[in-house]
Design a protein around this motif. Structure first.
Motif, PDB file in Angstrom:
ATOM      1  N   PHE A   1      36.746  33.888   4.131  1.00  0.00           N
ATOM      2  CA  PHE A   1      35.436  34.458   3.835  1.00  0.00           C
ATOM      3  C   PHE A   1      34.469  34.109   4.952  1.00  0.00           C
ATOM      4  O   PHE A   1      34.477  32.974   5.419  1.00  0.00           O
ATOM      5  CB  PHE A   1      34.917  33.947   2.481  1.00  0.00           C
ATOM      6  CG  PHE A   1      35.700  34.505   1.326  1.00  0.00           C
ATOM      7  CD1 PHE A   1      35.619  35.861   1.014  1.00  0.00           C
ATOM      8  CD2 PHE A   1      36.533  33.694   0.573  1.00  0.00           C
ATOM      9  CE1 PHE A   1      36.358  36.390  -0.041  1.00  0.00           C
ATOM     10  CE2 PHE A   1      37.266  34.216  -0.481  1.00  0.00           C
ATOM     11  CZ  PHE A   1      37.180  35.555  -0.795  1.00  0.00           C
TER      12      PHE A   1
ATOM     13  N   ARG B   1      35.863  40.300   6.658  1.00  0.00           N
ATOM     14  CA  ARG B   1      35.098  41.318   7.395  1.00  0.00           C
ATOM     15  C   ARG B   1      35.716  42.708   7.312  1.00  0.00           C
ATOM     16  O   ARG B   1      35.190  43.656   7.897  1.00  0.00           O
ATOM     17  CB  ARG B   1      34.939  40.891   8.862  1.00  0.00           C
ATOM     18  CG  ARG B   1      34.265  39.521   9.022  1.00  0.00           C
ATOM     19  CD  ARG B   1      33.941  39.184  10.475  1.00  0.00           C
ATOM     20  NE  ARG B   1      33.553  37.776  10.620  1.00  0.00           N
ATOM     21  CZ  ARG B   1      32.680  37.331  11.517  1.00  0.00           C
ATOM     22  NH1 ARG B   1      32.104  38.158  12.359  1.00  0.00           N
ATOM     23  NH2 ARG B   1      32.395  36.040  11.588  1.00  0.00           N
TER      24      ARG B   1
ATOM     25  N   PHE C   1      27.188  37.998   1.060  1.00  0.00           N
ATOM     26  CA  PHE C   1      28.285  37.037   1.206  1.00  0.00           C
ATOM     27  C   PHE C   1      28.930  36.766  -0.162  1.00  0.00           C
ATOM     28  O   PHE C   1      30.159  36.682  -0.284  1.00  0.00           O
ATOM     29  CB  PHE C   1      27.777  35.709   1.791  1.00  0.00           C
ATOM     30  CG  PHE C   1      27.722  35.634   3.298  1.00  0.00           C
ATOM     31  CD1 PHE C   1      28.887  35.573   4.054  1.00  0.00           C
ATOM     32  CD2 PHE C   1      26.505  35.590   3.973  1.00  0.00           C
ATOM     33  CE1 PHE C   1      28.847  35.467   5.443  1.00  0.00           C
ATOM     34  CE2 PHE C   1      26.456  35.489   5.366  1.00  0.00           C
ATOM     35  CZ  PHE C   1      27.625  35.426   6.100  1.00  0.00           C
TER      36      PHE C   1
ATOM     37  N   ARG D   1      32.801  37.781  -1.894  1.00  0.00           N
ATOM     38  CA  ARG D   1      33.783  36.959  -2.636  1.00  0.00           C
ATOM     39  C   ARG D   1      34.149  37.642  -3.952  1.00  0.00           C
ATOM     40  O   ARG D   1      35.330  37.768  -4.293  1.00  0.00           O
ATOM     41  CB  ARG D   1      33.215  35.554  -2.879  1.00  0.00           C
ATOM     42  CG  ARG D   1      33.207  34.695  -1.630  1.00  0.00           C
ATOM     43  CD  ARG D   1      32.695  33.299  -1.879  1.00  0.00           C
ATOM     44  NE  ARG D   1      31.258  33.175  -1.883  1.00  0.00           N
ATOM     45  CZ  ARG D   1      30.487  33.091  -0.798  1.00  0.00           C
ATOM     46  NH1 ARG D   1      31.033  33.141   0.400  1.00  0.00           N
ATOM     47  NH2 ARG D   1      29.175  32.966  -0.899  1.00  0.00           N
TER      48      ARG D   1
ATOM     49  N   ARG E   1      36.889  28.907   4.195  1.00  0.00           N
ATOM     50  CA  ARG E   1      35.508  28.997   3.696  1.00  0.00           C
ATOM     51  C   ARG E   1      35.438  29.696   2.328  1.00  0.00           C
ATOM     52  O   ARG E   1      36.190  30.632   2.058  1.00  0.00           O
ATOM     53  CB  ARG E   1      34.574  29.792   4.620  1.00  0.00           C
ATOM     54  CG  ARG E   1      34.375  29.213   5.979  1.00  0.00           C
ATOM     55  CD  ARG E   1      33.280  30.047   6.653  1.00  0.00           C
ATOM     56  NE  ARG E   1      33.149  29.763   8.070  1.00  0.00           N
ATOM     57  CZ  ARG E   1      32.446  28.733   8.549  1.00  0.00           C
ATOM     58  NH1 ARG E   1      31.829  27.909   7.737  1.00  0.00           N
ATOM     59  NH2 ARG E   1      32.365  28.539   9.845  1.00  0.00           N
TER      60      ARG E   1
ATOM     61  N   GLY F   1      28.675  29.411   1.678  1.00  0.00           N
ATOM     62  CA  GLY F   1      27.569  30.285   1.270  1.00  0.00           C
ATOM     63  C   GLY F   1      26.312  29.476   0.964  1.00  0.00           C
ATOM     64  O   GLY F   1      25.226  29.748   1.488  1.00  0.00           O
TER      65      GLY F   1
ATOM     66  N   PHE G   1      25.060  27.249   4.260  1.00  0.00           N
ATOM     67  CA  PHE G   1      24.418  27.976   5.374  1.00  0.00           C
ATOM     68  C   PHE G   1      23.070  28.558   4.955  1.00  0.00           C
ATOM     69  O   PHE G   1      22.097  28.462   5.702  1.00  0.00           O
ATOM     70  CB  PHE G   1      25.341  29.065   5.935  1.00  0.00           C
ATOM     71  CG  PHE G   1      26.332  28.529   6.932  1.00  0.00           C
ATOM     72  CD1 PHE G   1      27.472  27.854   6.512  1.00  0.00           C
ATOM     73  CD2 PHE G   1      26.113  28.662   8.298  1.00  0.00           C
ATOM     74  CE1 PHE G   1      28.374  27.328   7.431  1.00  0.00           C
ATOM     75  CE2 PHE G   1      27.010  28.150   9.231  1.00  0.00           C
ATOM     76  CZ  PHE G   1      28.145  27.477   8.795  1.00  0.00           C
TER      77      PHE G   1
ATOM     78  N   TYR H   1      23.756  31.554  13.673  1.00  0.00           N
ATOM     79  CA  TYR H   1      23.996  30.208  13.102  1.00  0.00           C
ATOM     80  C   TYR H   1      24.708  29.262  14.072  1.00  0.00           C
ATOM     81  O   TYR H   1      24.882  28.095  13.761  1.00  0.00           O
ATOM     82  CB  TYR H   1      24.825  30.236  11.803  1.00  0.00           C
ATOM     83  CG  TYR H   1      24.338  31.131  10.709  1.00  0.00           C
ATOM     84  CD1 TYR H   1      22.969  31.343  10.495  1.00  0.00           C
ATOM     85  CD2 TYR H   1      25.231  31.771   9.854  1.00  0.00           C
ATOM     86  CE1 TYR H   1      22.526  32.159   9.470  1.00  0.00           C
ATOM     87  CE2 TYR H   1      24.795  32.584   8.822  1.00  0.00           C
ATOM     88  CZ  TYR H   1      23.452  32.788   8.638  1.00  0.00           C
ATOM     89  OH  TYR H   1      23.028  33.587   7.617  1.00  0.00           O
TER      90      TYR H   1
END
Ligand code: NYM
Ligand code: MG
Length: 214
Positions: free
Chosen positions: A42, A45, A72, A76, A97, A102, A105, A151
């Motif tokens: 995750f 994409r 995001f 999932r 991840r 989620g 970040f 990020y």
């Protein structure tokens, strides 16, 4: 006799901790000992939602911060039916991840609290094990330059690390901290041992729901 379910195994950590390398090695190692296993990551994409996220991360598009957080999470949720099906078929899922990235970040951005960030992911399939690949900012820097995605700056990663530490205080999640500064093989040995133990116990317990009692 009903067939035994697979385990949901998650690897988390800041960028460059080695999550992707270790996920791949773990899947191979499980398959070699006759345990069906597949890797997921995750954000995924490849879906329509995933493509929106990918364009945002690559700075090809701008999205409002709450909006991208929810995307995001939606990314999932859209995979949940296929995850559940695979787990029921006895396939162990090794995930690069999950909801912890989620929450970590987004809550590292100004104006976001961790509780709000966790909400959209409440009720997702609960990982049987979350291994946090721990790497100090100094060691991370020694591994080379950051990429160019959103990020990927050392200041932001430092606050993400602090948010992960907050998330790890939650005893309802089965966290294991792995020292990611060791060699690839030593990290792998650690991860494989924890995973094999978890697969054996997960077989006899129902799949849980993440962050449900909070
Ligand atoms: N990321 C990842 C989030 O901000 N929220 C999430 O829910 C997830 C799963 O996207 N910097 C961030 C963390 C990473 C980036 O990177 C995805 P990669 O290299 O595809 O794992
Ligand atoms: Mg990455």
């Amino acid at each position: 006799m009903a067939s035994k379910r697979g385990a949901l195994i998650v690897l988390e950590g800041v960028d460059r901790a080695g999550k992707t390398t270790q996920c791949k090695k773990l899947v191979q190692a499980l398959q070699q000992v006759g345990r069906p296993a597949e890797m997921m990551r995750f954000p995924d994409r490849t879906t329509t939602i995933g493509q929106l996220i990918s364009a945002y991360l690559e700075k090809k598009s701008d999205l409002e911060d709450h909006t991208v957080h929810l995307l995001f999470s939606a990314n999932r949720w859209e995979l949940v039916p296929s995850m559940k099906k695979k787990l029921e078929q006895g396939i162990t899922l090794v995930v690069d991840r999950y909801a912890f990235s989620g929450a970590a970040f987004t809550s590292a951005k100004p104006g976001f609290c961790i509780d709000w960030c966790k909400k959209p992911d409440v009720g997702l399939p609960k990982p049987d094990l979350v291994m946090f690949l721990q790497l100090s900012p100094v060691e991370a820097t020694l591994r080379g330059q950051f990429g160019n995605e959103r990020y990927e700056t050392s200041d932001f990663q430092k606050s993400v690390q602090q948010k992960f530490e907050q998330l790890m205080k939650d005893p309802s999640v089965n966290w294991k901290v792995i020292d990611a500064s060791q060699s690839i093989e030593d990290v792998h040995d650690n991860i494989r041992t924890h995973t094999l133990n978890t697969i054996n116990t997960a077989e006899n317990t129902p799949l849980g729901e993440l962050w449900k009692s909070e």
